[in-house]
Scaffold this active site. Structure first.
Site: not given
Ligand SMILES: Cc1cc2nc3c(=O)[nH]c(=O)nc-3n(C[C@H](O)[C@H](O)[C@H](O)COP(=O)(O)O)c2cc1C
Length: 369
Positions: A23, A25, A57, A102, A183, A231, A325
């Protein structure tokens, strides 16, 4: 045979592979409603071939948004806008792709500026709103939340249920309760943010009570074949916060309520912590929870190498991996992972010419067929 590209069944749903779009945002909605940004973003991510695409989210009530740009599912406009976007995204995604949402409440981390506007508490004149938390304790220098009354909690629990029902109506196959990243539901779980003296604060059992009430109410309201997960945080990275054992206790309680999986993340509850961020830095928490509880787990956090992802699944440390990412950077990551691992992948024929002509894993298929 690649394990990353092997199917998995959860509740009544079959996922074609173990790759999940985490997920993310986008802070780009109009009063909770998806628009052209979400349309392109989800069409793009839907084409990735990930077995599950999680929507960002999504706030269960208006004050449950983080920013003015957060997605919500609290109004008829929100439902219609998301319906349009999802239908379009499904049309271009490979057959078998599943879609999840989510559902979230920002708690004390609401009424915040978008990250690119500064990410501080919304200022007077920027339409700030009253935030809620288990206790009247702010996150750093953000707004001080109002301690949620029992009426507030009942309203929020019902909002989770209504949002879950709307998600079912939209045809989503997965619903994920956001209990991480500081949250609202995480705030109830952690002693760092929950200092209540009623039956919702104090012992771990009391702190878990409200998140479990929400989980139970949602599980009862949605069909059994729908995949319902959460989560959670594997650690607060703070000696007085949630640790692996307490996280596993919560995961076990969620399993008993009927949840099908947990995605194990961490952090976000209190500012200014030193977190040892490196490749797979949260993996040991997912593996520890899986080992202790037997619930299906999803690992996330700095997983970007296909061989690393393959090893996580093959070794049984987790059942699915999520990328955030890495998939923004390269929404075709699963195609390349399939290539690296010698797996078969369905790729839209329109795009095949952009790829090595002799790609052994390429399998021509019409999206959505
Ligand atoms: C732009 C962005 C938005 C995110 N929004 C959410 C979200 O809406 N809900 C959530 O649980 N985590 C959110 N995260 C966290 C990611 O889901 C993920 O857990 C975190 O970036 C680590 O994973 P990665 O190393 O593959 O980026 C967000 C991360 C990024 C980069």
């Amino acid at each position: 045979m690649s394990k990353l590209f092997s199917p998995i069944r959860l509740a009544g749903q079959d996922f074609p592979n173990r790759i999940v779009v985490a997920p993310m945002c986008q802070y780009s909605a109009d009063d909770g409603s998806a628009n052209e940004w979400h349309l392109q973003n989800l069409m793009n991510l839907g084409m990735s071939g990930a077995g599950l695409v999680m929507l960002e989210a999504t706030a269960v009530e208006r004050p449950g948004r983080i920013t003015h740009g957060c997605l919500g599912l609290y109004s008829d406009n929100n439902i219609a806008a998301l319906d349009r976007v999802l239908k379009a995204a499904r049309r271009v995604s490979p057959a078998g792709t599943k879609w999840g949402i989510q559902i979230a409440h920002s708690g004390r981390k609401g009424s915040q500026q978008r990250p690119w506007e500064g990410g501080a508490a919304i200022q007077p004149g920027e339409d700030p709103w009253q935030t809620f938390g288990p206790s009247a304790l702010p996150f750093g220098d953000w707004h001080t939340p109002r301690e949620a009354s029992l009426d507030d909690m009942a309203r929020i629990r019902d909002a989770f249920v209504e949002t879950a029902k709307r998600s079912v109506d939209l045809g989503l196959e997965v619903i994920e309760l956001h209990c991480a990243h500081g949250y609202l539901l995480h705030e109830f779980l952690s002693p760092l943010s929950n200092q209540r003296t009623d039956k919702y604060g104090g012992s771990p059992e009391n702190r878990m009570r409200f998140p479990l009430e929400v989980a139970r109410a949602v599980r009862e309201a949605v069909p059994g074949e729908l995949v319902f997960g959460a989560r959670i945080t594997g650690t607060d990275w703070h000696e007085e916060g949630i640790d692996l054992e307490e996280a596993a206790t919560f995961a076990s309680a969620l399993k008993a309520v009927g949840l099908d999986y947990v995605c194990v993340s961490s952090g976000g509850l209190v500012p200014g912590l030193k977190i040892p961020v490196e490749a797979g830095y949260q993996l040991s928490y997912a593996a520890g929870i899986k080992e202790r509880t037997g619930i299906a787990t999803r690992a996330v956090g700095m997983i970007a190498d296909p061989h690393q992802a393959e090893e996580i699944i093959a070794s049984g440390q987790a059942d699915m991996v999520a990328l955030a990412r890495g998939l923004i950077d390269n929404p075709r990551w699963p195609w390349h992972a399939a290539e690296a691992l010698g797996a078969e992948m369905t790729v839209p024929p329109q795009y095949l010419r952009g790829h090595a002509p002799n790609w052994p894993g390429a399998k021509l298929a019409r999206p959505g067929s």
